[in-house]
Scaffold this motif. Structure first.
Motif, PDB file in Angstrom:
ATOM      1  N   ASN A  96       0.820  -1.207   0.000  1.00  0.00           N
ATOM      2  CA  ASN A  96       0.000   0.000   0.000  1.00  0.00           C
ATOM      3  C   ASN A  96       0.857   1.263   0.000  1.00  0.00           C
ATOM      4  O   ASN A  96       0.532   2.249  -0.667  1.00  0.00           O
ATOM      5  CB  ASN A  96      -0.939   0.002   1.216  1.00  0.00           C
ATOM      6  CG  ASN A  96      -2.031  -1.033   1.110  1.00  0.00           C
ATOM      7  OD1 ASN A  96      -2.316  -1.548   0.033  1.00  0.00           O
ATOM      8  ND2 ASN A  96      -2.637  -1.352   2.233  1.00  0.00           N
ATOM      9  N   ILE A  99       2.188   1.909  -3.452  1.00  0.00           N
ATOM     10  CA  ILE A  99       1.165   2.503  -4.323  1.00  0.00           C
ATOM     11  C   ILE A  99       1.099   4.012  -4.122  1.00  0.00           C
ATOM     12  O   ILE A  99       0.979   4.774  -5.086  1.00  0.00           O
ATOM     13  CB  ILE A  99      -0.206   1.839  -4.065  1.00  0.00           C
ATOM     14  CG1 ILE A  99      -0.195   0.404  -4.583  1.00  0.00           C
ATOM     15  CG2 ILE A  99      -1.337   2.636  -4.715  1.00  0.00           C
ATOM     16  CD1 ILE A  99      -1.407  -0.408  -4.171  1.00  0.00           C
ATOM     17  N   GLU A 102       4.153   5.594  -5.669  1.00  0.00           N
ATOM     18  CA  GLU A 102       3.981   5.616  -7.121  1.00  0.00           C
ATOM     19  C   GLU A 102       3.076   6.785  -7.535  1.00  0.00           C
ATOM     20  O   GLU A 102       3.371   7.502  -8.489  1.00  0.00           O
ATOM     21  CB  GLU A 102       3.395   4.294  -7.609  1.00  0.00           C
ATOM     22  CG  GLU A 102       3.193   4.246  -9.102  1.00  0.00           C
ATOM     23  CD  GLU A 102       2.572   2.944  -9.560  1.00  0.00           C
ATOM     24  OE1 GLU A 102       2.876   2.522 -10.683  1.00  0.00           O
ATOM     25  OE2 GLU A 102       1.764   2.355  -8.807  1.00  0.00           O
TER      26      GLU A 102
END
Length: 110
Positions: A96, A99, A102
């Motif tokens: 998580n 993510i 990113e």
């Protein structure tokens, strides 16, 4: 009013509002759930870590990446203590966090 069943219901209601894109209401409900969960199970419980993770996901959805990472980090510390650094719970939180990195364009950290 201060039971784990109430906290679970608040968490479920928050999830519905999260799915509808009603992030502020979701965060309010998750916050209420977090308070109850901390009182019922302690601040270092896996239940608290789960609620922190849920709140982090909402903040990511709102584009509040730094706050999302802060909450994921708090969740990570709890999960490492509760389950160990090599657990699937820790791996899920690290995923998580990647993510969010990113989404921030921090590909070297993702």
């Amino acid at each position: 009013k201060d039971s784990h069943q109430v906290a679970g219901t608040l968490n479920n209601m928050a999830l519905v509002h999260q799915e509808k894109g009603e992030y502020d209401l979701a965060l309010e409900l998750y916050g209420r759930s977090l308070g109850i969960t901390e009182r019922q199970f302690g601040k270092d419980s896996h239940q608290v870590a789960t609620t922190l993770n849920n709140m982090a996901v909402v903040h990511k959805g709102k584009g509040e990446y730094d706050l999302a990472l802060e909450l994921h980090e708090r969740s990570l510390v709890i999960k490492e203590r509760q389950f160990g650094k090599d657990s699937h719970q820790v791996a899920g939180t690290l995923h998580n966090m990647a993510i969010v990195h990113e989404a921030k364009g921090e590909y070297d950290l993702a």
